[in-house]
Design a protein around this motif. Structure first.
Motif, PDB file in Angstrom:
ATOM      1  N   PHE A 137       0.819  -1.209   0.000  1.00 63.41           N
ATOM      2  CA  PHE A 137       0.000   0.000   0.000  1.00 63.41           C
ATOM      3  C   PHE A 137       0.855   1.262   0.000  1.00 63.41           C
ATOM      4  O   PHE A 137       0.401   2.323  -0.393  1.00 63.41           O
ATOM      5  N   SER A 138       2.076   1.128   0.506  1.00 64.67           N
ATOM      6  CA  SER A 138       2.891   2.337   0.576  1.00 64.67           C
ATOM      7  C   SER A 138       4.221   2.142  -0.113  1.00 64.67           C
ATOM      8  O   SER A 138       5.242   2.582   0.367  1.00 64.67           O
ATOM      9  N   SER A 139       4.222   1.454  -1.254  1.00 65.72           N
ATOM     10  CA  SER A 139       5.505   1.195  -1.899  1.00 65.72           C
ATOM     11  C   SER A 139       6.052   2.437  -2.584  1.00 65.72           C
ATOM     12  O   SER A 139       7.244   2.551  -2.787  1.00 65.72           O
ATOM     13  N   VAL A 140       5.191   3.358  -2.946  1.00 68.37           N
ATOM     14  CA  VAL A 140       5.668   4.545  -3.637  1.00 68.37           C
ATOM     15  C   VAL A 140       5.594   5.775  -2.730  1.00 68.37           C
ATOM     16  O   VAL A 140       6.528   6.559  -2.638  1.00 68.37           O
ATOM     17  N   SER A 141       4.465   5.927  -2.068  1.00 67.36           N
ATOM     18  CA  SER A 141       4.355   7.068  -1.159  1.00 67.36           C
ATOM     19  C   SER A 141       3.478   6.652   0.009  1.00 67.36           C
ATOM     20  O   SER A 141       2.912   5.558   0.027  1.00 67.36           O
ATOM     21  N   ALA A 156      10.605   7.870   2.457  1.00 64.82           N
ATOM     22  CA  ALA A 156       9.553   8.195   1.505  1.00 64.82           C
ATOM     23  C   ALA A 156       8.347   7.271   1.609  1.00 64.82           C
ATOM     24  O   ALA A 156       7.263   7.608   1.141  1.00 64.82           O
ATOM     25  N   SER A 157       8.507   6.092   2.178  1.00 65.09           N
ATOM     26  CA  SER A 157       7.373   5.171   2.289  1.00 65.09           C
ATOM     27  C   SER A 157       7.691   4.111   3.334  1.00 65.09           C
ATOM     28  O   SER A 157       8.842   3.995   3.786  1.00 65.09           O
ATOM     29  N   PHE A 158       6.696   3.316   3.672  1.00 61.29           N
ATOM     30  CA  PHE A 158       6.903   2.246   4.651  1.00 61.29           C
ATOM     31  C   PHE A 158       7.900   1.224   4.105  1.00 61.29           C
ATOM     32  O   PHE A 158       8.752   0.698   4.812  1.00 61.29           O
ATOM     33  N   PHE A 159       7.765   0.981   2.803  1.00 60.18           N
ATOM     34  CA  PHE A 159       8.652   0.090   2.072  1.00 60.18           C
ATOM     35  C   PHE A 159      10.115   0.518   2.271  1.00 60.18           C
ATOM     36  O   PHE A 159      10.980  -0.263   2.666  1.00 60.18           O
ATOM     37  N   ASP A 160      10.395   1.816   2.030  1.00 60.35           N
ATOM     38  CA  ASP A 160      11.755   2.336   2.194  1.00 60.35           C
ATOM     39  C   ASP A 160      12.220   2.234   3.627  1.00 60.35           C
ATOM     40  O   ASP A 160      13.372   1.939   3.907  1.00 60.35           O
ATOM     41  N   LEU A 161      11.287   2.506   4.527  1.00 63.51           N
ATOM     42  CA  LEU A 161      11.634   2.500   5.947  1.00 63.51           C
ATOM     43  C   LEU A 161      12.154   1.120   6.360  1.00 63.51           C
ATOM     44  O   LEU A 161      13.213   0.995   6.976  1.00 63.51           O
ATOM     45  N   LEU A 205      -0.187   5.915   9.445  1.00 65.23           N
ATOM     46  CA  LEU A 205       1.045   5.216   9.822  1.00 65.23           C
ATOM     47  C   LEU A 205       2.229   6.174   9.722  1.00 65.23           C
ATOM     48  O   LEU A 205       3.108   6.216  10.587  1.00 65.23           O
ATOM     49  N   GLN A 206       2.201   6.978   8.662  1.00 62.07           N
ATOM     50  CA  GLN A 206       3.297   7.923   8.481  1.00 62.07           C
ATOM     51  C   GLN A 206       3.354   8.916   9.651  1.00 62.07           C
ATOM     52  O   GLN A 206       4.404   9.127  10.243  1.00 62.07           O
ATOM     53  N   SER A 207       2.174   9.505   9.992  1.00 59.81           N
ATOM     54  CA  SER A 207       2.241  10.529  11.034  1.00 59.81           C
ATOM     55  C   SER A 207       2.619   9.904  12.369  1.00 59.81           C
ATOM     56  O   SER A 207       3.368  10.487  13.147  1.00 59.81           O
ATOM     57  N   TRP A 208       2.180   8.667  12.592  1.00 59.03           N
ATOM     58  CA  TRP A 208       2.537   7.999  13.843  1.00 59.03           C
ATOM     59  C   TRP A 208       4.060   7.752  13.910  1.00 59.03           C
ATOM     60  O   TRP A 208       4.717   8.070  14.889  1.00 59.03           O
ATOM     61  N   LEU A 209       4.587   7.206  12.801  1.00 58.75           N
ATOM     62  CA  LEU A 209       6.031   6.910  12.790  1.00 58.75           C
ATOM     63  C   LEU A 209       6.852   8.192  12.896  1.00 58.75           C
ATOM     64  O   LEU A 209       7.887   8.240  13.550  1.00 58.75           O
ATOM     65  N   GLU A 210       6.336   9.252  12.258  1.00 58.37           N
ATOM     66  CA  GLU A 210       7.066  10.514  12.302  1.00 58.37           C
ATOM     67  C   GLU A 210       7.083  11.065  13.720  1.00 58.37           C
ATOM     68  O   GLU A 210       8.101  11.551  14.207  1.00 58.37           O
ATOM     69  N   MET A 211       5.935  10.935  14.377  1.00 62.72           N
ATOM     70  CA  MET A 211       5.848  11.461  15.729  1.00 62.72           C
ATOM     71  C   MET A 211       6.794  10.688  16.661  1.00 62.72           C
ATOM     72  O   MET A 211       7.547  11.271  17.429  1.00 62.72           O
ATOM     73  N   VAL A 212       6.773   9.345  16.533  1.00 60.07           N
ATOM     74  CA  VAL A 212       7.537   8.547  17.489  1.00 60.07           C
ATOM     75  C   VAL A 212       9.018   8.445  17.123  1.00 60.07           C
ATOM     76  O   VAL A 212       9.894   8.540  17.965  1.00 60.07           O
ATOM     77  N   PHE A 213       9.305   8.236  15.831  1.00 60.39           N
ATOM     78  CA  PHE A 213      10.703   7.973  15.455  1.00 60.39           C
ATOM     79  C   PHE A 213      11.364   9.109  14.678  1.00 60.39           C
ATOM     80  O   PHE A 213      12.517   8.998  14.291  1.00 60.39           O
TER      81      PHE A 213
END
Ligand code: PHE
Length: 525
Positions: free
Chosen positions: A406-410, A430-435, A417-425
């Motif tokens: 679902f997040s391979s490109v953006s 660029a995406s969950f895939f990259d992460l 999920l993005q805002s949660w990960l950004e807040m915590v980590f």
């Protein structure tokens, strides 16, 4: 002790080598190696890469096979079995645990609360499980890597279908680029491909080591070689293909840089699938009659050979058709289909199908090995049957894979999920895939690779490990290096044997080299 079902085993060296080579030969060989070779000095880079294979690749792979065969268990069980009664394990494990906890406290002071919590968990894990934590880390990375690897594997399956149904024929470069964007960002295509990939791997793993993995490898690996041959023949017979061969192989020592050496080191580690417990798990199905050293050499040679052949299949054709070489998903999914469309023989769709089927095979044999690590570990730790474990792992990997797909490109499909990960980590990937990719490549794999070397060299002890290597491999381990190279017998005491070189490498050189890789990955250089 609970009754343990008799373990499946490879039927012989060939099956083992083909399965291990299947794991090592993957997308990295096709979309990364040829390109980094071309950019970093061609033949000169290949020499550096071979040096890295000798210093890092072969020693770590031998450590993993030895750990696996000695204990006959998956990574977690293997570390547990060898460290349970060792005082050195307890002392060093505790020391390591406190060191990690101290790092966690430091991270918290700097305001990186998410990273601090993760490090805290790692520290408690190290205090409680000691060196077994290395096994846990490797199984964890196998599961998460499989999540995003299966998305890319799924794309190769999607593209094989598109090629065989001739849907990419007569499309322009722009249309093909747009097609890739559509597929990579469309959950339907990505998820469908991903599930095909995971389910195929699961079907193989379901049938066990000998009937599933070994049989499949014995069919797929020769098929992969034949397809590569066909593509090389096609590429080299195009007028103007010499420039591609030159790009790939002409040695240029002036292009060798510090970065180039680190790239070679990193690739040697990645391409042999080290640090994620695959070789431990595959080694655990090996019987004592087989020569670990010989098998490792065979796997490494096959992996390097296929990587070079992939370069010969791709670059001569690209240069002959006057297209720009690149690497990564862009090369295989955006550049190659256009190149095949430009083939003068009007058989572009056929070459395209062969190419993507080859990629799918390379990816699926790697996927199988990743899944096997997780399944074998579940069977042993949860004491459930292989079939149940396979179903459980498919659900787990499918979930991770869906998040990646679902997040391979953006992040568009998963903003929460993005805002949660950004807040915590404070992540900025660029995406969950990259992460997941960055987290595994730069942190988990070097940590577990280093841990495996230090464990075998210092905690279990190279002296004990060599005893295991001697089973089936006495002619290699205790033979002097000059004796081996010259083929002349001369049993003089005091000469340097292969076992000694291996022991010295895994105790001093290899862990330091991997540590440098880690420092480079986290941006220290
Ligand atoms: N060794 C594989 C390659 O060269 C990559 C891979 C890494 C496969 C990890 C499985 C697990 O592409």
């Amino acid at each position: 002790m609970a009754e343990v079902a008799r373990r499946d085993q490879w039927s012989g060296s060939l099956g083992f080598v083909l399965a291990a080579a299947g794991s090592a030969i993957g997308l990295g060989n096709v979309w990364k190696f040829p390109y980094i070779t071309g950019l970093n000095g061609g033949g000169a880079f290949v020499l550096i890469y071979l040096g890295c294979i000798l210093v890092v690749g072969i020693p770590v792979m031998m450590c993993e096979f030895t750990l696996g065969r000695r204990t006959g268990q998956s990574p977690v069980g293997a570390f547990r079995a060898l460290s349970s009664r060792s005082a050195r394990n307890t002392a060093t494990g505790r020391w390591l645990g406190w060191l990690i906890l101290f790092t966690a406290a430091a991270l918290a002071c700097f305001g990186s609360y998410g990273a601090a919590v993760l490090t805290l968990i790692a520290g408690i894990c190290a205090l409680y499980y000691k060196w077994v934590s290395v096994g846990i880390v490797s199984v964890f990375s196998a599961a998460t890597i499989l999540g995003y690897y299966s998305v890319v594997g799924g794309w190769t399956i999607d593209y094989t279908v598109l090629a065989v149904t001739q849907q990419m024929e007569a499309q322009t470069a722009e249309q093909i680029s747009a097609l890739f964007q559509t597929i990579a960002s469309s959950p339907a295509w990505s998820v469908a491909g991903m599930f095909c990939f995971v389910l195929f791997s699961a079907a193989v793993v379901f049938f066990g080591v000998r009937n599933g993995i070994e049989r499949t490898s014995k069919v797929l690996m020769p098929l992969l070689l034949i397809m590569l041959f066909l593509l090389i023949l096609r590429g080299l017979t195009l007028p103007g293909s010499e420039k591609g061969v030159q790009f790939l192989l002409a040695p240029d020592f002036s292009k060798i840089t510090k970065e180039g050496i680190l790239i070679a080191l990193g690739h040697a580690f990645f391409t042999l699938s080290l640090g994620m417990g695959i070789s431990i798990t595959y080694g655990s199905y090996l019987d004592k009659k087989r020569n670990i050293f010989g098998a490792t050499l065979a796997v490494v040679c096959l992996d390097t050979l296929i990587a070079l052949m992939a370069g010969l299949a791709i670059f001569p054709a690209l240069f002959a058709l006057e297209m720009d070489p690149s690497s990564g998903p862009g090369l295989v999914f955006q550049v190659m289909p256009v190149a095949f469309n430009a083939m003068p023989d009007n058989l572009g769709w056929l070459w395209c199908t062969i190419f993507f089927a080859l990629l799918a095979i390379a990816a699926v044999t790697s996927g199988i090995s990743l899944l096997e690590v997780v399944v074998a570990c579940c069977c042993e730790e949860l004491k459930i049957s292989r079939r149940k474990a396979t179903v459980l792992c498919v659900i787990l990997v499918g979930l991770i894979g869906m998040l990646c797909a679902f997040s391979s490109v953006s992040w568009d499909a998963l903003p929460w999920l993005q805002s949660w990960l950004e807040m915590v980590f404070h992540t900025s990937q660029a995406s969950f895939f990259d992460l997941l990719d960055v987290f595994n490549t730069y942190y988990l794999l070097p940590i577990s690779g280093c841990g495996i070397c230090i464990f075998v060299g210092w905690i279990w002890g190279s002296r004990h490990a060599v005893q295991e290597l001697r089973h089936g491999g006495r002619s290699f381990t205790d033979v002097g290096i000059w004796q081996l190279l010259s083929g002349i017998k001369n049993n003089q005491p005091g000469q340097i044997t292969m076992a000694m070189i291996w022991g010295a490498l895994i105790r001093f050189v290899t862990p330091v080299a991997i540590f440098f890789l880690f420092l480079n990955g986290i941006g220290w250089f």
